[in-house]
Motif scaffolding. Structure first.
Motif, PDB file in Angstrom:
ATOM      1  N   LEU A  32      48.544  84.702  -6.232  1.00 42.48           N
ATOM      2  CA  LEU A  32      47.884  83.539  -6.794  1.00 42.48           C
ATOM      3  C   LEU A  32      46.393  83.796  -6.951  1.00 42.48           C
ATOM      4  CD1 LEU A  32      50.611  82.192  -5.949  1.00 42.48           C
ATOM      5  CD2 LEU A  32      49.281  80.115  -5.567  1.00 42.48           C
ATOM      6  N   ILE A  33      45.891  83.454  -8.135  1.00 44.85           N
ATOM      7  CA  ILE A  33      44.460  83.486  -8.402  1.00 44.85           C
ATOM      8  C   ILE A  33      44.059  82.080  -8.856  1.00 44.85           C
ATOM      9  CG2 ILE A  33      44.514  85.946  -8.998  1.00 44.85           C
ATOM     10  CD1 ILE A  33      44.357  85.145 -11.956  1.00 44.85           C
ATOM     11  N   GLY A  34      42.799  81.845  -9.100  1.00 47.23           N
ATOM     12  CA  GLY A  34      42.366  80.582  -9.692  1.00 47.23           C
ATOM     13  C   GLY A  34      42.528  79.370  -8.798  1.00 47.23           C
ATOM     14  N   GLY A  35      42.703  78.206  -9.460  1.00 46.41           N
ATOM     15  CA  GLY A  35      42.710  76.934  -8.756  1.00 46.41           C
ATOM     16  C   GLY A  35      43.844  76.780  -7.758  1.00 46.41           C
ATOM     17  N   GLY A  36      45.002  77.345  -8.048  1.00 43.85           N
ATOM     18  CA  GLY A  36      46.111  77.269  -7.101  1.00 43.85           C
ATOM     19  C   GLY A  36      45.780  77.933  -5.787  1.00 43.85           C
ATOM     20  N   ASN A  37      45.132  79.073  -5.849  1.00 43.32           N
ATOM     21  CA  ASN A  37      44.687  79.781  -4.652  1.00 43.32           C
ATOM     22  C   ASN A  37      43.700  78.912  -3.873  1.00 43.32           C
ATOM     23  OD1 ASN A  37      42.922  81.555  -3.003  1.00 43.32           O
ATOM     24  ND2 ASN A  37      44.051  83.249  -3.938  1.00 43.32           N
ATOM     25  N   LEU A  38      42.718  78.354  -4.580  1.00 40.98           N
ATOM     26  CA  LEU A  38      41.699  77.536  -3.919  1.00 40.98           C
ATOM     27  C   LEU A  38      42.307  76.284  -3.298  1.00 40.98           C
ATOM     28  CD1 LEU A  38      38.760  77.771  -6.498  1.00 40.98           C
ATOM     29  CD2 LEU A  38      39.049  79.055  -4.381  1.00 40.98           C
ATOM     30  N   ALA A  39      43.274  75.678  -3.980  1.00 42.01           N
ATOM     31  CA  ALA A  39      43.927  74.487  -3.427  1.00 42.01           C
ATOM     32  C   ALA A  39      44.674  74.827  -2.144  1.00 42.01           C
ATOM     33  CB  ALA A  39      44.873  73.883  -4.461  1.00 42.01           C
ATOM     34  N   LEU A  40      45.395  75.945  -2.140  1.00 46.89           N
ATOM     35  CA  LEU A  40      46.126  76.337  -0.940  1.00 46.89           C
ATOM     36  C   LEU A  40      45.189  76.687   0.207  1.00 46.89           C
ATOM     37  CD1 LEU A  40      49.050  78.448  -2.461  1.00 46.89           C
ATOM     38  CD2 LEU A  40      49.190  76.184  -1.404  1.00 46.89           C
ATOM     39  N   ARG A  41      43.974  77.112  -0.109  1.00 47.37           N
ATOM     40  CA  ARG A  41      42.969  77.382   0.926  1.00 47.37           C
ATOM     41  C   ARG A  41      42.239  76.117   1.370  1.00 47.37           C
ATOM     42  NH1 ARG A  41      41.609  82.721   1.614  1.00 47.37           N
ATOM     43  NH2 ARG A  41      42.446  84.190   0.084  1.00 47.37           N
ATOM     44  N   GLY A  42      42.539  74.994   0.729  1.00 49.15           N
ATOM     45  CA  GLY A  42      41.860  73.754   1.076  1.00 49.15           C
ATOM     46  C   GLY A  42      40.467  73.637   0.502  1.00 49.15           C
ATOM     47  N   LEU A  43      40.153  74.441  -0.530  1.00 48.95           N
ATOM     48  CA  LEU A  43      38.818  74.431  -1.123  1.00 48.95           C
ATOM     49  C   LEU A  43      38.717  73.494  -2.328  1.00 48.95           C
ATOM     50  CD1 LEU A  43      37.907  78.231  -0.896  1.00 48.95           C
ATOM     51  CD2 LEU A  43      37.199  76.364   0.609  1.00 48.95           C
ATOM     52  N   LYS A  44      39.845  72.955  -2.774  1.00 53.86           N
ATOM     53  CA  LYS A  44      39.829  71.907  -3.789  1.00 53.86           C
ATOM     54  C   LYS A  44      41.087  71.068  -3.597  1.00 53.86           C
ATOM     55  CE  LYS A  44      40.187  73.023  -8.096  1.00 53.86           C
ATOM     56  NZ  LYS A  44      39.863  73.664  -9.386  1.00 53.86           N
ATOM     57  N   SER A  45      41.022  69.817  -4.013  1.00 54.18           N
ATOM     58  CA  SER A  45      42.132  68.902  -3.722  1.00 54.18           C
ATOM     59  C   SER A  45      43.304  69.075  -4.675  1.00 54.18           C
ATOM     60  CB  SER A  45      41.637  67.456  -3.767  1.00 54.18           C
ATOM     61  OG  SER A  45      41.097  67.157  -5.045  1.00 54.18           O
ATOM     62  N   ALA A  46      43.008  69.494  -5.915  1.00 57.30           N
ATOM     63  CA  ALA A  46      44.066  69.647  -6.918  1.00 57.30           C
ATOM     64  C   ALA A  46      43.595  70.598  -8.000  1.00 57.30           C
ATOM     65  CB  ALA A  46      44.428  68.294  -7.518  1.00 57.30           C
ATOM     66  N   THR A  47      44.550  71.074  -8.805  1.00 58.59           N
ATOM     67  CA  THR A  47      44.218  72.000  -9.883  1.00 58.59           C
ATOM     68  C   THR A  47      45.030  71.634 -11.124  1.00 58.59           C
ATOM     69  OG1 THR A  47      44.091  74.348 -10.513  1.00 58.59           O
ATOM     70  CG2 THR A  47      45.959  73.681  -9.152  1.00 58.59           C
ATOM     71  N   LYS A  48      44.522  72.014 -12.286  1.00 59.60           N
ATOM     72  CA  LYS A  48      45.210  71.705 -13.540  1.00 59.60           C
ATOM     73  C   LYS A  48      46.390  72.635 -13.803  1.00 59.60           C
ATOM     74  CE  LYS A  48      42.724  68.267 -15.088  1.00 59.60           C
ATOM     75  NZ  LYS A  48      43.307  66.929 -15.296  1.00 59.60           N
ATOM     76  N   ASP A  49      46.313  73.850 -13.269  1.00 59.68           N
ATOM     77  CA  ASP A  49      47.394  74.810 -13.488  1.00 59.68           C
ATOM     78  C   ASP A  49      47.437  75.792 -12.328  1.00 59.68           C
ATOM     79  OD1 ASP A  49      45.165  76.469 -14.092  1.00 59.68           O
ATOM     80  OD2 ASP A  49      45.300  75.870 -16.187  1.00 59.68           O
ATOM     81  N   ILE A  50      48.510  76.538 -12.275  1.00 63.70           N
ATOM     82  CA  ILE A  50      48.694  77.571 -11.248  1.00 63.70           C
ATOM     83  C   ILE A  50      48.738  78.912 -11.957  1.00 63.70           C
ATOM     84  CG2 ILE A  50      50.179  78.428  -9.406  1.00 63.70           C
ATOM     85  CD1 ILE A  50      51.288  75.591  -9.122  1.00 63.70           C
ATOM     86  N   ASP A  51      47.794  79.787 -11.620  1.00 62.29           N
ATOM     87  CA  ASP A  51      47.717  81.120 -12.230  1.00 62.29           C
ATOM     88  C   ASP A  51      48.253  82.143 -11.249  1.00 62.29           C
ATOM     89  OD1 ASP A  51      46.410  80.121 -14.516  1.00 62.29           O
ATOM     90  OD2 ASP A  51      44.490  80.180 -13.480  1.00 62.29           O
ATOM     91  N   ILE A  52      49.233  82.933 -11.706  1.00 66.35           N
ATOM     92  CA  ILE A  52      49.783  83.961 -10.831  1.00 66.35           C
ATOM     93  C   ILE A  52      49.849  85.291 -11.577  1.00 66.35           C
ATOM     94  CG2 ILE A  52      51.118  82.299  -9.488  1.00 66.35           C
ATOM     95  CD1 ILE A  52      53.588  83.125 -10.893  1.00 66.35           C
ATOM     96  N   VAL A  53      49.784  86.361 -10.800  1.00 62.73           N
ATOM     97  CA  VAL A  53      49.864  87.707 -11.351  1.00 62.73           C
ATOM     98  C   VAL A  53      51.002  88.431 -10.653  1.00 62.73           C
ATOM     99  CG1 VAL A  53      48.580  89.811 -11.886  1.00 62.73           C
ATOM    100  CG2 VAL A  53      47.341  87.663 -11.573  1.00 62.73           C
ATOM    101  N   VAL A  54      51.785  89.178 -11.419  1.00 58.91           N
ATOM    102  CA  VAL A  54      52.798  90.067 -10.855  1.00 58.91           C
ATOM    103  C   VAL A  54      52.409  91.500 -11.195  1.00 58.91           C
ATOM    104  CG1 VAL A  54      54.669  88.387 -10.878  1.00 58.91           C
ATOM    105  CG2 VAL A  54      54.260  89.786 -12.904  1.00 58.91           C
ATOM    106  N   THR A  55      52.977  92.456 -10.479  1.00 56.25           N
ATOM    107  CA  THR A  55      52.473  93.829 -10.562  1.00 56.25           C
ATOM    108  C   THR A  55      53.119  94.677 -11.645  1.00 56.25           C
ATOM    109  OG1 THR A  55      54.034  94.463  -8.817  1.00 56.25           O
ATOM    110  CG2 THR A  55      51.782  93.907  -8.139  1.00 56.25           C
ATOM    111  N   ASN A  56      54.277  94.276 -12.150  1.00 58.07           N
ATOM    112  CA  ASN A  56      54.920  95.122 -13.161  1.00 58.07           C
ATOM    113  C   ASN A  56      55.937  94.321 -13.970  1.00 58.07           C
ATOM    114  OD1 ASN A  56      57.529  95.183 -11.692  1.00 58.07           O
ATOM    115  ND2 ASN A  56      56.408  96.448 -10.230  1.00 58.07           N
ATOM    116  N   ARG A  57      56.484  94.966 -14.984  1.00 52.61           N
ATOM    117  CA  ARG A  57      57.425  94.301 -15.886  1.00 52.61           C
ATOM    118  C   ARG A  57      58.691  93.866 -15.166  1.00 52.61           C
ATOM    119  NH1 ARG A  57      59.582  97.272 -21.240  1.00 52.61           N
ATOM    120  NH2 ARG A  57      57.374  97.838 -21.299  1.00 52.61           N
ATOM    121  N   GLY A  58      59.156  94.672 -14.242  1.00 59.91           N
ATOM    122  CA  GLY A  58      60.356  94.310 -13.504  1.00 59.91           C
ATOM    123  C   GLY A  58      60.192  93.006 -12.755  1.00 59.91           C
ATOM    124  N   GLN A  59      59.060  92.854 -12.070  1.00 57.31           N
ATOM    125  CA  GLN A  59      58.775  91.614 -11.360  1.00 57.31           C
ATOM    126  C   GLN A  59      58.617  90.447 -12.335  1.00 57.31           C
ATOM    127  OE1 GLN A  59      57.738  91.094  -7.499  1.00 57.31           O
ATOM    128  NE2 GLN A  59      59.623  92.222  -7.925  1.00 57.31           N
TER     129      GLN A  59
END
Length: 228
Positions: A32-59
């Motif tokens: 998780l990057i972006g607002g979703g990461n910050l929300a889970l860390r308690g650094l913001k109350s909510a986010t407009k979207d959840i940004d995630i990165v995977v490492t390869n095409r298979g994933q």
């Protein structure tokens, strides 16, 4: 588009673990990057979207199947688009939750044709306590320093992005890690040097907002030296 709270993020990611278990999927690991990461860390109350990165095409393929495969009483995410190209580096897709309306943005290794999810970023990522029990849908948070780097380079210039950067600065960042990772990214792709002026502009905005921070001054000096 609805905002999604920390509690909702946790609930939805638990449902993806349940779904992956029911489908007997191979483990999927997301960063998780972006607002979703910050929300889970308690650094913001909510986010407009959840940004995630995977490492390869298979994933990426596993995650796509997990989001789109119907399972009774579990959400099927609605794909809004997938990038035209179909290779490991930089492929992206956007999904919308069918009930709650938030977006889930997925990137493969590279985000918006800019920063890479590097091996060093992966090594610094941590599994939050809320998801330590997950076996099939593994959730990792990239470090605060790496979030700062992503936010400084890949995000739009919006008020909430500057607010997110301020919240990160206030946690007490290790700016040497930020500089080392930026050097790592530049050694991999020299074209990223074109983004340094953008990052310097963000640092200047931060310093206008929160005043003198020793680490930010050090980072700005590094950026200035590498602009040419």
């Amino acid at each position: 588009m609805s905002a999604v709270t920390r509690e909702r993020i946790i609930s939805e990611l638990h449902l993806l673990e349940e779904k992956a278990k029911l489908l007997n999927f191979e483990p999927v690991r997301v960063y998780l990057i972006g607002g979703g990461n910050l929300a889970l860390r308690g650094l913001k109350s909510a986010t407009k979207d959840i940004d995630i990165v995977v490492t390869n095409r298979g994933q990426s393929s596993l995650l796509e199947a997990l989001l789109e495969t119907p399972v009774p009483k579990l959400p099927v995410y609605l794909r809004q688009y997938r990038s035209q190209w179909d290779y490991d580096l930089g492929m992206s897709a956007r999904y919308m939750h069918p009930l709650h309306g938030f977006n889930l943005d997925v990137f493969v290794r590279r985000v918006l044709n800019k920063l890479y999810l590097s091996e060093s970023m992966v090594s610094r990522a941590e599994v939050p306590e809320d998801f330590e029990s997950h076996e099939f849908f593994k959730v990792c948070l990239v470090s605060r320093e790496d979030i700062f780097l992503f936010k400084s380079i890949t995000s739009m210039e919006r008020v909430r992005d500057v607010e997110d950067l301020i919240a990160l600065v206030e946690t007490g960042l290790d700016y040497e890690i930020i500089i080392q990772e930026l050097e790592n990214q530049l050694s991999r792709d020299e074209s990223l040097k074109d983004l340094i002026p953008l990052m310097m502009h963000r640092v200047d905005l931060l310093m206008k907002q929160i005043g003198t921070v020793k680490g930010l001054i050090h980072l700005r000096e590094y950026l200035k030296e590498n602009m040419g």
